[in-house]
Design a protein around this motif. Structure first.
Motif, PDB file in Angstrom:
ATOM      1  N   MET A   1     -24.756 -25.691  45.953  1.00 48.08           N
ATOM      2  CA  MET A   1     -23.342 -25.641  45.584  1.00 48.08           C
ATOM      3  C   MET A   1     -22.582 -24.797  46.602  1.00 48.08           C
ATOM      4  SD  MET A   1     -21.513 -24.363  42.032  1.00 48.08           S
ATOM      5  CE  MET A   1     -21.886 -25.854  41.117  1.00 48.08           C
ATOM      6  N   ARG A   2     -21.475 -25.314  47.117  1.00 54.19           N
ATOM      7  CA  ARG A   2     -20.681 -24.600  48.133  1.00 54.19           C
ATOM      8  C   ARG A   2     -19.505 -23.899  47.467  1.00 54.19           C
ATOM      9  NH1 ARG A   2     -20.090 -25.229  53.846  1.00 54.19           N
ATOM     10  NH2 ARG A   2     -19.785 -23.093  54.536  1.00 54.19           N
ATOM     11  N   ILE A   3     -19.408 -22.598  47.658  1.00 58.04           N
ATOM     12  CA  ILE A   3     -18.362 -21.777  47.055  1.00 58.04           C
ATOM     13  C   ILE A   3     -17.362 -21.339  48.106  1.00 58.04           C
ATOM     14  CG2 ILE A   3     -17.860 -19.685  45.752  1.00 58.04           C
ATOM     15  CD1 ILE A   3     -20.659 -19.678  44.724  1.00 58.04           C
ATOM     16  N   ALA A   4     -16.070 -21.423  47.766  1.00 59.05           N
ATOM     17  CA  ALA A   4     -15.011 -20.827  48.576  1.00 59.05           C
ATOM     18  C   ALA A   4     -14.384 -19.697  47.766  1.00 59.05           C
ATOM     19  CB  ALA A   4     -13.963 -21.864  48.954  1.00 59.05           C
ATOM     20  N   VAL A   5     -14.003 -18.642  48.447  1.00 56.43           N
ATOM     21  CA  VAL A   5     -13.389 -17.486  47.797  1.00 56.43           C
ATOM     22  C   VAL A   5     -12.053 -17.219  48.461  1.00 56.43           C
ATOM     23  CG1 VAL A   5     -13.648 -15.082  47.127  1.00 56.43           C
ATOM     24  CG2 VAL A   5     -15.684 -16.518  47.387  1.00 56.43           C
ATOM     25  N   SER A   6     -10.971 -17.340  47.704  1.00 63.18           N
ATOM     26  CA  SER A   6      -9.642 -17.057  48.251  1.00 63.18           C
ATOM     27  C   SER A   6      -9.119 -15.758  47.658  1.00 63.18           C
ATOM     28  CB  SER A   6      -8.675 -18.208  47.943  1.00 63.18           C
ATOM     29  OG  SER A   6      -8.397 -18.282  46.554  1.00 63.18           O
ATOM     30  N   GLY A   7      -8.279 -15.088  48.429  1.00 58.82           N
ATOM     31  CA  GLY A   7      -7.713 -13.830  47.949  1.00 58.82           C
ATOM     32  C   GLY A   7      -7.493 -12.849  49.090  1.00 58.82           C
ATOM     33  N   SER A   8      -7.365 -11.595  48.731  1.00 65.83           N
ATOM     34  CA  SER A   8      -6.999 -10.582  49.717  1.00 65.83           C
ATOM     35  C   SER A   8      -8.142 -10.225  50.656  1.00 65.83           C
ATOM     36  CB  SER A   8      -6.513  -9.313  49.010  1.00 65.83           C
ATOM     37  OG  SER A   8      -7.549  -8.734  48.249  1.00 65.83           O
ATOM     38  N   ILE A   9      -7.758  -9.917  51.879  1.00 62.34           N
ATOM     39  CA  ILE A   9      -8.623  -9.321  52.896  1.00 62.34           C
ATOM     40  C   ILE A   9      -7.909  -8.042  53.307  1.00 62.34           C
ATOM     41  CG2 ILE A   9      -9.624  -9.585  55.191  1.00 62.34           C
ATOM     42  CD1 ILE A   9      -9.392 -12.659  54.755  1.00 62.34           C
ATOM     43  N   ALA A  10      -8.573  -6.909  53.232  1.00 62.19           N
ATOM     44  CA  ALA A  10      -7.843  -5.652  53.394  1.00 62.19           C
ATOM     45  C   ALA A  10      -8.672  -4.576  54.067  1.00 62.19           C
ATOM     46  CB  ALA A  10      -7.366  -5.144  52.029  1.00 62.19           C
ATOM     47  N   THR A  11      -7.965  -3.533  54.494  1.00 58.98           N
ATOM     48  CA  THR A  11      -8.591  -2.289  54.911  1.00 58.98           C
ATOM     49  C   THR A  11      -8.350  -1.285  53.797  1.00 58.98           C
ATOM     50  OG1 THR A  11      -8.169  -2.745  57.246  1.00 58.98           O
ATOM     51  CG2 THR A  11      -8.633  -0.464  56.644  1.00 58.98           C
ATOM     52  N   ASP A  12      -9.413  -0.669  53.297  1.00 59.05           N
ATOM     53  CA  ASP A  12      -9.322   0.274  52.187  1.00 59.05           C
ATOM     54  C   ASP A  12      -9.219   1.706  52.699  1.00 59.05           C
ATOM     55  OD1 ASP A  12      -9.642  -1.888  50.524  1.00 59.05           O
ATOM     56  OD2 ASP A  12     -11.742  -1.478  50.051  1.00 59.05           O
ATOM     57  N   HIS A  13      -8.251   2.441  52.175  1.00 60.41           N
ATOM     58  CA  HIS A  13      -8.133   3.886  52.428  1.00 60.41           C
ATOM     59  C   HIS A  13      -8.458   4.573  51.100  1.00 60.41           C
ATOM     60  CE1 HIS A  13      -6.007   3.645  56.425  1.00 60.41           C
ATOM     61  NE2 HIS A  13      -5.921   2.410  55.980  1.00 60.41           N
ATOM     62  N   LEU A  14      -9.654   5.163  51.012  1.00 62.85           N
ATOM     63  CA  LEU A  14     -10.177   5.668  49.750  1.00 62.85           C
ATOM     64  C   LEU A  14     -10.181   7.194  49.744  1.00 62.85           C
ATOM     65  CD1 LEU A  14     -13.226   3.232  49.573  1.00 62.85           C
ATOM     66  CD2 LEU A  14     -10.938   2.886  48.613  1.00 62.85           C
ATOM     67  N   MET A  15      -9.494   7.773  48.761  1.00 59.88           N
ATOM     68  CA  MET A  15      -9.394   9.226  48.655  1.00 59.88           C
ATOM     69  C   MET A  15      -9.945   9.707  47.324  1.00 59.88           C
ATOM     70  SD  MET A  15      -5.622   9.769  50.365  1.00 59.88           S
ATOM     71  CE  MET A  15      -4.997   8.191  49.783  1.00 59.88           C
ATOM     72  N   GLY A  71      -4.841  -9.757  59.919  1.00 58.73           N
ATOM     73  CA  GLY A  71      -4.132  -9.488  61.154  1.00 58.73           C
ATOM     74  C   GLY A  71      -5.065  -9.442  62.357  1.00 58.73           C
ATOM     75  N   ALA A  72      -4.483  -9.179  63.528  1.00 56.64           N
ATOM     76  CA  ALA A  72      -5.275  -9.116  64.755  1.00 56.64           C
ATOM     77  C   ALA A  72      -6.283  -7.971  64.723  1.00 56.64           C
ATOM     78  CB  ALA A  72      -4.343  -8.967  65.952  1.00 56.64           C
ATOM     79  N   ASP A  73      -6.055  -6.979  63.828  1.00 57.27           N
ATOM     80  CA  ASP A  73      -6.961  -5.844  63.691  1.00 57.27           C
ATOM     81  C   ASP A  73      -8.191  -6.175  62.846  1.00 57.27           C
ATOM     82  OD1 ASP A  73      -5.330  -6.208  61.479  1.00 57.27           O
ATOM     83  OD2 ASP A  73      -5.227  -4.091  60.970  1.00 57.27           O
ATOM     84  N   PHE A  74      -8.376  -7.461  62.532  1.00 60.75           N
ATOM     85  CA  PHE A  74      -9.445  -7.900  61.634  1.00 60.75           C
ATOM     86  C   PHE A  74     -10.761  -8.193  62.374  1.00 60.75           C
ATOM     87  CE2 PHE A  74     -11.270 -11.659  59.236  1.00 60.75           C
ATOM     88  CZ  PHE A  74     -11.752 -10.932  58.156  1.00 60.75           C
ATOM     89  N   ALA A  75     -10.772  -8.142  63.687  1.00 60.52           N
ATOM     90  CA  ALA A  75     -11.910  -8.636  64.471  1.00 60.52           C
ATOM     91  C   ALA A  75     -13.244  -7.981  64.093  1.00 60.52           C
ATOM     92  CB  ALA A  75     -11.639  -8.438  65.958  1.00 60.52           C
TER      93      ALA A  75
END
Length: 334
Positions: A1-15, A71-75
């Motif tokens: 079964m092939r799954i696709a996942v849509s939603g946010s891609i992010a950089t986390d700043h955790l404090m 963004g371009a910072d995702f590499a």
């Protein structure tokens, strides 16, 4: 079964705040809150709900398709996800915006206060699920996670039109969605994911009763933190799955996403809701032991041992037989 996942891609700043949020809240002043929390630690990690779930699925031996905008910072993040088995061919890279930012502060009770900046995620609605379907040769399931509302609605409608099963996971975006939008995202879903608070908010947003929601979905999974998970089905069945006890609790960020990854991996391999939930709970507990939602590693045999201890030998054996060598090959490397 092939799954696709849509939603946010992010950089986390955790404090981390070395106190309790509840001790700073004055009941007689809740109409005018002005608070600042001095954090002791800051960790910058890679995250986003779609990226987190796809990462977990990849670690369990599947090859999920990630659908989202960055963004371009995702590499660097992209290279890590690719190495974990994630298909990155449907990620849109913005020419002008940075990858989304998730800024979160956690207190001593593991309560969290967070702010999310969309950034490149604003372009997620420009992704055509039909083109993803063609590129990959076919999708069986699409998880629609927190994203721009327009992208969530477009992906859901397209999936239904193409005959792709939908797992609805509106989570943080329930605060932004209108009643009509919430109903459109839920109706017809094969699976619905919320936590306890979100389940109450979803009922308010839709105007439906729990029974009316269940008449429109295959199963409703409600995560409850240390109390585990409740699985509701339309026939009135209510199954409570306890959590896998954690040896250490470092950071709760990404725990819910790990549960979804484990559950979906088991469900797509034909496991029952109960067994798939047990795998999800075991993976979720693994995430608690590290800072960040994609920093965890595990050994497949040890994960099975934790399932054996929490749920019994038959549960561990059934999960092992279902995922087999596919999961073991990718996850025996910590």
């Amino acid at each position: 079964m092939r799954i696709a996942v849509s939603g946010s891609i992010a950089t986390d700043h955790l404090m981390v705040f070395p106190g309790r949020f509840t001790e700073q809240l004055l009941s007689e002043r809740l109409n005018r809150i002005s608070l600042s929390f001095l954090a002791d630690r800051l960790d910058v990690r890679q995250g986003g709900v779609a990226a987190n779930i796809a990462f977990g699925l990849g670690r369990l031996g599947l090859r999920p398709v990630l659908i989202g905008a960055a963004g371009a910072d995702f590499a660097d993040h992209a290279r890590r996800l690719t190495a974990s088995g994630v298909d990155m061919g449907s990620v849109r890279i913005s020419e002008s915006l940075h990858t989304a930012r998730f800024v979160c502060t956690t207190d001593l009770d593991q309560n969290q206060i967070a702010t999310f900046y969309a950034g490149a995620m604003a372009e997620a609605s420009l992704i055509d699920l039909g083109e993803v379907q063609t590129r990959t040769g076919g999708l069986d399931l699409l998880l629609v996670g927190a994203d721009t509302p327009s992208a969530m609605l477009r992906h859901t409608a397209t999936a239904h039109r193409l005959g792709i099963a939908v797992a609805a996971d509106p989570s943080q975006q329930l605060a932004r969605l209108t009643p009509r939008q919430t109903r459109d995202l839920v109706a017809g879903a094969s699976l619905l994911f919320t936590n306890e608070y979100e389940s109450a908010l979803l009922l308010r947003r839709t105007g439906w009763s729990q029974e009316e929601v269940l008449a429109r979905v295959g199963a409703w999974l409600v995560t409850r933190g240390t109390d585990g998970v409740l699985v509701h089905t339309a026939d009135g069945t209510r199954t409570a799955i306890p959590a896998v006890p954690a040896r250490t609790v470092v950071d709760p960020t990404g725990v819910g996403d790990a549960f979804r990854a484990g559950f979906l991996a088991g469900w797509c391999h034909g496991l029952s809701y109960e067994r798939a939930s047990q795998l999800g709970c075991a993976l979720a507990t693994t995430v608690l032991g590290s800072v960040g939602s994609q920093e965890y590693g595990f050994v497949w045999s040890e994960l099975l041992a934790s399932i054996d201890k929490a749920y019994g030998r038959s549960a561990a054996a059934e999960i092992a037989d279902s995922l087999g060598e596919e999961a073991k090959t990718d996850t025996d490397r910590v």
